[in-house]
Each structure stands twice: as structure tokens, then as C-alpha cells.
Design an enzyme around this catalytic site. Structure first.
Site, short mmCIF file in Angstrom:
data_model
loop_
_atom_site.label_atom_id
_atom_site.label_comp_id
_atom_site.label_asym_id
_atom_site.label_seq_id
_atom_site.Cartn_x
_atom_site.Cartn_y
_atom_site.Cartn_z
N TYR A 125 0.74 -1.19 -0.21
CA TYR A 125 0.17 -0.20 0.08
C TYR A 125 0.90 1.17 0.10
O TYR A 125 0.69 2.34 -0.75
CB TYR A 125 -0.81 -0.06 1.21
CG TYR A 125 -1.87 1.10 1.29
CD1 TYR A 125 -3.23 0.89 0.89
CD2 TYR A 125 -1.77 2.43 1.86
CE1 TYR A 125 -4.11 1.82 0.74
CE2 TYR A 125 -2.51 3.42 1.89
CZ TYR A 125 -3.75 3.19 1.19
OH TYR A 125 -4.71 4.24 1.25
N PHE B 126 -6.75 20.32 -24.39
CA PHE B 126 -7.43 18.96 -24.55
C PHE B 126 -8.73 19.14 -23.99
O PHE B 126 -8.81 19.75 -22.69
CB PHE B 126 -6.51 17.75 -23.92
CG PHE B 126 -7.23 16.39 -24.40
CD1 PHE B 126 -7.39 16.01 -25.68
CD2 PHE B 126 -7.63 15.72 -23.16
CE1 PHE B 126 -8.04 14.76 -25.79
CE2 PHE B 126 -8.25 14.40 -23.44
CZ PHE B 126 -8.76 14.03 -24.84
N ASP B 127 -9.68 18.05 -24.29
CA ASP B 127 -11.18 18.60 -23.68
C ASP B 127 -11.23 18.37 -22.26
O ASP B 127 -11.77 19.01 -21.58
CB ASP B 127 -12.21 17.59 -24.41
CG ASP B 127 -11.84 15.96 -24.48
OD1 ASP B 127 -10.77 15.77 -24.04
OD2 ASP B 127 -12.66 15.45 -24.71
N ASP C 129 1.19 19.44 -20.52
CA ASP C 129 0.53 18.27 -20.58
C ASP C 129 1.01 17.37 -21.54
O ASP C 129 1.46 17.55 -22.88
CB ASP C 129 -0.86 18.84 -21.56
CG ASP C 129 -1.99 17.56 -21.79
OD1 ASP C 129 -1.57 16.54 -21.50
OD2 ASP C 129 -3.06 18.01 -22.06
N ALA D 158 1.07 13.97 -22.46
CA ALA D 158 0.64 12.77 -22.90
C ALA D 158 1.53 12.07 -23.90
O ALA D 158 1.63 10.88 -23.95
CB ALA D 158 -0.83 12.69 -23.64
N LYS E 68 -0.71 7.07 -23.10
CA LYS E 68 -0.18 7.39 -24.28
C LYS E 68 1.05 6.76 -24.41
O LYS E 68 1.63 5.79 -24.42
CB LYS E 68 -0.16 8.74 -24.65
CG LYS E 68 -1.65 9.27 -25.08
CD LYS E 68 -2.87 9.35 -23.93
CE LYS E 68 -4.09 9.84 -24.27
NZ LYS E 68 -4.79 9.95 -23.11
N HIS F 228 -19.63 14.69 -25.64
CA HIS F 228 -19.60 13.81 -26.76
C HIS F 228 -19.49 12.35 -26.23
O HIS F 228 -19.85 11.63 -27.00
CB HIS F 228 -18.31 14.16 -27.56
CG HIS F 228 -17.11 14.08 -26.75
ND1 HIS F 228 -16.75 15.10 -25.86
CD2 HIS F 228 -15.92 13.38 -26.87
CE1 HIS F 228 -15.48 14.72 -25.14
NE2 HIS F 228 -15.04 13.67 -25.87
C1 LIG Z 1 -3.27 15.81 -24.57
C2 LIG Z 1 -4.07 15.08 -23.54
N1 LIG Z 1 -4.28 15.42 -22.19
C3 LIG Z 1 -4.85 14.78 -21.45
C4 LIG Z 1 -5.54 13.75 -21.54
C5 LIG Z 1 -6.35 12.96 -20.61
O1 LIG Z 1 -5.76 11.72 -20.29
P1 LIG Z 1 -6.62 10.49 -19.67
O2 LIG Z 1 -7.64 10.23 -20.82
O3 LIG Z 1 -5.57 9.46 -19.45
O4 LIG Z 1 -7.56 11.02 -18.53
C6 LIG Z 1 -5.67 13.10 -23.03
C7 LIG Z 1 -6.27 12.11 -23.38
O5 LIG Z 1 -6.56 11.78 -24.51
C8 LIG Z 1 -4.74 13.87 -24.03
O6 LIG Z 1 -4.76 13.54 -25.27
#
Ligand SMILES: Cc1ncc(COP(=O)(O)O)c(C=O)c1O
Length: 468
Positions: free
Chosen positions: A81, A133-134, A224, A226, A267, A459
Site C-alpha cells: 500500500y 485537450f477536452d 500536458d 501525454a 499514451k 460527446h
Molecule cells: C493531450 C491530452 N491530455 C490529457 C488527456 C487525458 O488523459 P486520460 O484520458 O488519461 O484521462 C488526454 C487523453 O486523451 C490527452 O490526449
């Protein structure tokens, strides 16, 4: 006489830098079945069962194939843990690769955003960045703050070739920094590569300029991260002075221009689940730990199993190797080039993790109010059981104040290629299917209307009906 002529060696074609050890069977279906299934799914591709999909390009997130080394690490993961050995392996890998001292695991990228933004983002704040990103935008707007897009204008012209369409326009950024007080801007966010503008990279020169400008206003920079490794690959290929550097060297240089990072490890961590926050500030780390414990889990696992962190440590090492990245990105290019050959309009240059189809051009007779990219995605699914994802008006959501639809500059269908999963034969099928849809574009004149939608990030769950 001919015997004197030396045979010219044939140039060897490119081949993947791995071989396949395990396979998973794909299910085929008929057009009639798919027509029925997509109707039952309320014309939302997210609502399809994976068995109803032949080639799944919904996302490259968490869908990659782990290597034998990663699976081996799974078996030796430490499930304690607190203080798990796997955490320290993972933390040390992040520190070695990105150069950050503090690393806080979370269960995925948006969880990292949730935890870090709980510390940093307040109501009324302004967060400039490159096409957020969204989920990032969602976490900003959820806190009644504003995401301001400062991406270079070139990014919004899909036919324009530009090596770094993820770049931030420094003049636009400076305007935001000038017009708002330091206290209102918690950080500048740079997404590498920039998913929403087409998987487009950001150059080192731009990262440096953003960092220097932001710091001159006393504002920190957040990456960010990813697809940070794919970003480094493009820097190596496209930015002067980087051809002879290793990917790991380039990554270290990129992160000299960041104060902190959020990461969706699904990713470029090449794992099926995971994420993290990384930073050099002891204060931010300490505050984030409190939220992590509340939302995610204790600070040495944060929603991941020990084995997930062990596989992630290996994945981060593998994804920052040139051979892996070359294989990955060449496959995306292969699909993109086939589509170009067939005349299908795509975003140029071809992105790192996906090919983005310009749906407004591919289906010009569908009104934009009827969701062109979503319509294209549905047509592609019906054609061949291929699932992409809409990066357009549905994803852009409504304006939080006026509740009007926001029409983005680009209406895209994203075909995201999972890492190390499909072969180029699959790419050929995808390209042929899209060509078929594109060739009958004159007869596709109607799209869809919204029957039900959620108030935010609609979406994922939206329900649609056909426009008659
Ligand atoms: C650029 C970017 N930031 C953040 C995220 C969010 O990550 P997660 O899907 O692991 O929550 C994504 C997911 O597609 C992304 O492409």
C-alpha cells in the site's frame, strides 16, 4: 559485356522494430449488423461494444500493446500500500527521463489534472495554452476559470505544411499575460504533442520562448505530456540542430522549459492505465498530495496497482527510444499518405498519433449544424466496422455562458492508431473504406441532431438521431 555491369543494390524497405508474440482475434460483421448496432448505440461511437468493431481507432489511449519486458515487470510489481518498490522504480524513471524531483501517481491523465488544478486553479482564473485537450479544458471550466487558446494560426489551415503546428503564438500569449494580473494566471499550459490541433508537435525554440516569456511575468509553465516522446521524435526530425541527439536527450531539453507536468501514461507510457503529476516545487507537491489522497489514493500508488507502475517505468523507457518511435510514427504516416493518394482531405502534416480527416471538406453537403465529423465517423463505421472519433462541434461543447454550440475552426474525424497493435494491412483497409465513403460524398447530405446531451463533456454520452 553485361557481366561488367554491377547490380545496383535494392534499397531495403522499412520494417517494424518488433515481432509479434501474442495475438487477439478480431470480429468481422456485416453492414446490416453495423446499421443495427450503430442505431442501438444512438449514433454515438463510444456506445458501441468493442466486439462490434473491426478496427478500433477511437483512441490511442490505453489501447497499446505492452512489450514482453512490460509484462515481465507486471509479474514482479510490488503491491504494498505504501512505499512500494514499483513506485520508486517508476518515480526514478520519470526523474531520469523528464528531470523532475517530485512524482505523484494518479490513475490517468484527467485525474492528474483534477488533483493539480485543485491546488492551482481558482474561479475567474485564465489559463492560456495551445488548444487545450477536452478534459483539460473541462477541469479548467469546471472551476469557473477560462482556457484561452493561443495556438499559432497556421494550425487551423489543414492544408498548410508547417513543421510545428502545435506551437504557441508568442504575441497572443503575451497579450493574455499583459491583460490579466499575475494572480489570475496560475500557469501556462503547453500540450506536447497538441492533440486537439491534430497531434502536432511544439518546437524546442517555441517551448523556450513560452518559458522565458511566462517566467518574465512570474508565471510557471505546465506541460500536458501525454505524447511527449512523439513530440521529441518530431523535434529530432524537423528542428535544426537536433538530428544527432538521442530522443532521451531531446526530452531532457524539452523539460528544461517546464516547471511541472501532467501525464496521461496511457499514451507515451504505453500502459493500459495510469498517469502522474511531476514538478520541482515541494510546496505544490505537498498540496497536491492532500488532494491525491482524497481523490486517487495514497501518494505512492495514486490509483495505480504496483504492477501498473512497474510496467509504466519500462514503458517510459521504451517510448523514448528512436526505433520504437520511428516504427510508430511511420505507420501513422503510411495511413496518411494512402489517404492523400486517394484524395481524402486530411490535416497536414500528418500527426504523430493519428490521422485527422477534414470532415468539413470530406462531407461538404452535410450542414455543420448536423455534425459533419460525427456523420463521417458513422459512415466509416457502417462501411467497414472502423471506429474513429469526432474532434469537432460535439467535442467543443456549448459555451458555458450562452449555452450555444461552439463551432471550432476545425471539424475533424480523428483516426488514432493504437501503439504496436495493427499492421499496415489494417491501414490499407482503413484507407480503402474512407475512400469509398469519400467517393459517395455527393449523396451524403444529412447528418444528425442531438436527442440528449450531458451539461459538460457531452460527446462521450450524447444520444443522436438521424435528420430526415
Ligand atoms: C493531450 C491530452 N491530455 C490529457 C488527456 C487525458 O488523459 P486520460 O484520458 O488519461 O484521462 C488526454 C487523453 O486523451 C490527452 O490526449
Amino acid at each position: 559485356m553485361l557481366g561488367f555491369l554491377k547490380n545496383k543494390d535494392m534499397e531495403l524497405p522499412f520494417a517494424e522494430s518488433y515481432k509479434i508474440k501474442m495475438i487477439e482475434t478480431l470480429k468481422r460483421s456485416t453492414r446490416e449488423q453495423r446499421l443495427q448496432w450503430i442505431k442501438e448505440a444512438k449514433y454515438n461511437l463510444f456506445k458501441l461494444k468493442s466486439d462490434q468493431v473491426f478496427i478500433d481507432l477511437l483512441t490511442d489511449s490505453g489501447t497499446g500493446a505492452m512489450s514482453d519486458r512490460q509484462w515481465a515487470a507486471i509479474m514482479t510489481g510490488d503491491e504494498s500500500y505504501a512505499g512500494a518498490r514499483s513506485y520508486f522504480e517508476f518515480r526514478d524513471t520519470v526523474s531520469r527521463i523528464m528531470g523532475f524531483e517530485y512524482v505523484l501517481p494518479t490513475h490517468q491523465g484527467r485525474a492528474a489534472e483534477n488533483v493539480l488544478f485543485s491546488v492551482l486553479v481558482k474561479s475567474g482564473d485564465v489559463v492560456p495554452g495551445n488548444s487545450h485537450f477536452d478534459t483539460t479544458k473541462g477541469h479548467i471550466e469546471f472551476r469557473k476559470a477560462h482556457a484561452v487558446d493561443c495556438t499559432i494560426d497556421e494550425a487551423f489551415n489543414t492544408t498548410l505544411e508547417h513543421p510545428f503546428k502545435g506551437n504557441i503564438n508568442i504575441a497572443k500569449l503575451e497579450k493574455v499575460l499583459k491583460e490579466n494580473s499575475r494572480e489570475r494566471i496560475p500557469f501556462v499550459i503547453v500540450t506536447v504533442t497538441c492533440n486537439s490541433s491534430g497531434g502536432q508537435p511544439v518546437s524546442i525554440a517555441n517551448l523556450k520562448a513560452v518559458y522565458e516569456l511566462s517566467h518574465s511575468y512570474g508565471i510557471p509553465v505546465l506541460f500536458d505530456s501525454a505524447r511527449f516522446a512523439e513530440n521529441a521524435y518530431f523535434i529530432k526530425l524537423r528542428e535544426e540542430g537536433y538530428q544527432d541527439k538521442s530522443i532521451k536527450e531531446i526530452v531532457r531539453e524539452m523539460y528544461q522549459y517546464a516547471d511541472m507536468a501532467t501525464m496521461s501514461a496511457k499514451k507515451d507510457g504505453i500502459v493500459n492505465i495510469g498517469g502522474f503529476i511531476a514538478c520541482n516545487s515541494a510546496d505544490i507537491y505537498r498540496d497536491a498530495c492532500t488532494f491525491n489522497i482524497m481523490f486517487e489514493g495514497y501518494v505512492t500508488y495514486g490509483g495505480m496497482a504496483g504492477r501498473d507502475m512497474a510496467a509504466l517505468a519500462v514503458g517510459l523507457d521504451e517510448s523514448t527510444e528512436f526505433d520504437y518511435l520511428e516504427t510508430r510514427i511511420k505507420q501513422v504516416e503510411y495511413l496518411g499518405n494512402k489517404l492523400v493518394e486517394y484524395g481524402v482531405p486530411i490535416q497536414h502534416p500528418i500527426g504523430g498519433h493519428a490521422v485527422f480527416i477534414d470532415a468539413a471538406k470530406a462531407l461538404p453537403f452535410v450542414p455543420k449544424e448536423q455534425y459533419q465529423a460525427q456523420t463521417l465517423g458513422i459512415e466509416l463505421y457502417i462501411e467497414a466496422g472502423i471506429r474513429g472519433v469526432e474532434i469537432g462541434t460535439l467535442l467543443a461543447d456549448r459555451d458555458p455562458v450562452t449555452r450555444e454550440n461552439r463551432y471550432p475552426d476545425l471539424e475533424l474525424l480523428r483516426l488514432a492508431i493504437p501503439r504496436r497493435v495493427y499492421t499496415n494491412n489494417h491501414m490499407d483497409v482503413i484507407a480503402a473504406a474512407l475512400k469509398n465513403v469519400f467517393d459517395r460524398r455527393n449523396s451524403i447530405t444529412k447528418g444528425y441532431s442531438i436527442y440528449w446531451e450531458a451539461p459538460i463533456m457531452r460527446h462521450f454520452t450524447v444520444e443522436l438521431e438521424k435528420v430526415d
